[in-house]
Design an enzyme around this catalytic site. Structure first.
Site, mmCIF file in Angstrom:
data_model
loop_
_atom_site.group_PDB
_atom_site.id
_atom_site.type_symbol
_atom_site.label_atom_id
_atom_site.label_comp_id
_atom_site.label_asym_id
_atom_site.label_seq_id
_atom_site.Cartn_x
_atom_site.Cartn_y
_atom_site.Cartn_z
ATOM 1 N N HIS A 1 0.809 -1.213 0.000
ATOM 2 C CA HIS A 1 0.000 0.000 0.000
ATOM 3 C C HIS A 1 0.847 1.269 0.000
ATOM 4 C CE1 HIS A 1 -3.104 -2.629 2.322
ATOM 5 N NE2 HIS A 1 -3.129 -2.878 1.035
ATOM 6 N N LYS B 1 5.766 6.029 7.607
ATOM 7 C CA LYS B 1 5.144 5.147 8.598
ATOM 8 C C LYS B 1 6.188 4.666 9.598
ATOM 9 C CE LYS B 1 1.600 3.400 5.427
ATOM 10 N NZ LYS B 1 1.072 2.218 4.748
ATOM 11 N N TYR C 1 0.920 1.481 13.844
ATOM 12 C CA TYR C 1 1.781 2.386 13.093
ATOM 13 C C TYR C 1 1.278 3.815 13.143
ATOM 14 C CZ TYR C 1 -1.419 1.419 9.116
ATOM 15 O OH TYR C 1 -2.507 1.263 8.298
ATOM 16 N N ASP D 1 -6.463 -5.870 -2.104
ATOM 17 C CA ASP D 1 -5.114 -6.371 -2.357
ATOM 18 C C ASP D 1 -5.082 -7.374 -3.508
ATOM 19 O OD1 ASP D 1 -4.268 -4.696 -0.375
ATOM 20 O OD2 ASP D 1 -3.999 -6.263 1.123
#
Length: 180
Positions: A61, A70, A130, A167
């Site tokens: 992603h 991130k 995250y 996905d």
């Protein structure tokens, strides 16, 4: 904090100092000043928490606009975490780096903007936290196929991975909208 550089410049593994005794442990999970000293000076604006079962694969992603840096870690279980450089101007374009993250090791990975990110759950269950440097913007979210042969990630798979509908629709790197 111990800082380990990876084979992709900018992607860092951070090992926090963990203080433990018979009661348990304590660690500093975020310190803006300590991160700035190692070159991570972005402002974090959002925290995310996911729980996934064994063999769940999330990724690869990224957001084409409002790119996100991130800071990722696992608080339960273990994952194989991957960053892919998708900046066309980079000498590392299309290269990937992967590392195991677990609740046991307590390591953290910094993935700068300009990289696609994904992970595979290796334990029965994993909880993944995250921080991001920009807000989630679904209209700008993109996905590269987890098994793109041009990237050739060596996922430690035992069986076919469990994928979300999004996905499963990931594009090949050659066809994806990428950073300049």
């Amino acid at each position: 904090m111990n800082v380990i550089e990876t084979s992709l410049p900018g992607v860092l593994i951070l090992e926090p100092k963990v203080f433990g005794d018979e009661r348990g442990f304590f660690l500093e999970s975020y310190n803006k000043q300590a991160l700035a000293k190692v070159g991570i000076a972005g402002e974090f604006v959002q925290d995310n928490h996911s729980r996934s079962v064994r063999n769940a694969l999330r990724g690869l992603h990224y957001q084409i606009r409002q790119p996100q840096g991130k800071l990722v870690r696992v608080i339960q279980g273990e994952v194989f975490d991957v960053a892919v450089d998708i900046r066309r101007s980079s000498s590392n374009f299309g290269r990937w780096v992967g590392t195991n993250l677990s609740a046991e090791t307590k390591s953290v990975v910094w993935i700068p903007p300009g990289f696609a990110h994904g992970f595979l759950v290796l334990s029965d269950v994993a909880e993944f936290l995250y921080k991001t440097t920009d807000y989630w913007a679904p209209e700008h979210e993109r996905c590269i196929s987890w098994n793109d042969p041009d990237i050739a990630i060596n996922w430690p798979l035992q069986d076919e991975p469990m994928l979300s509908a999004k996905d499963k629709q990931g594009l090949a790197l050659k066809k994806a909208e990428l950073y300049p």
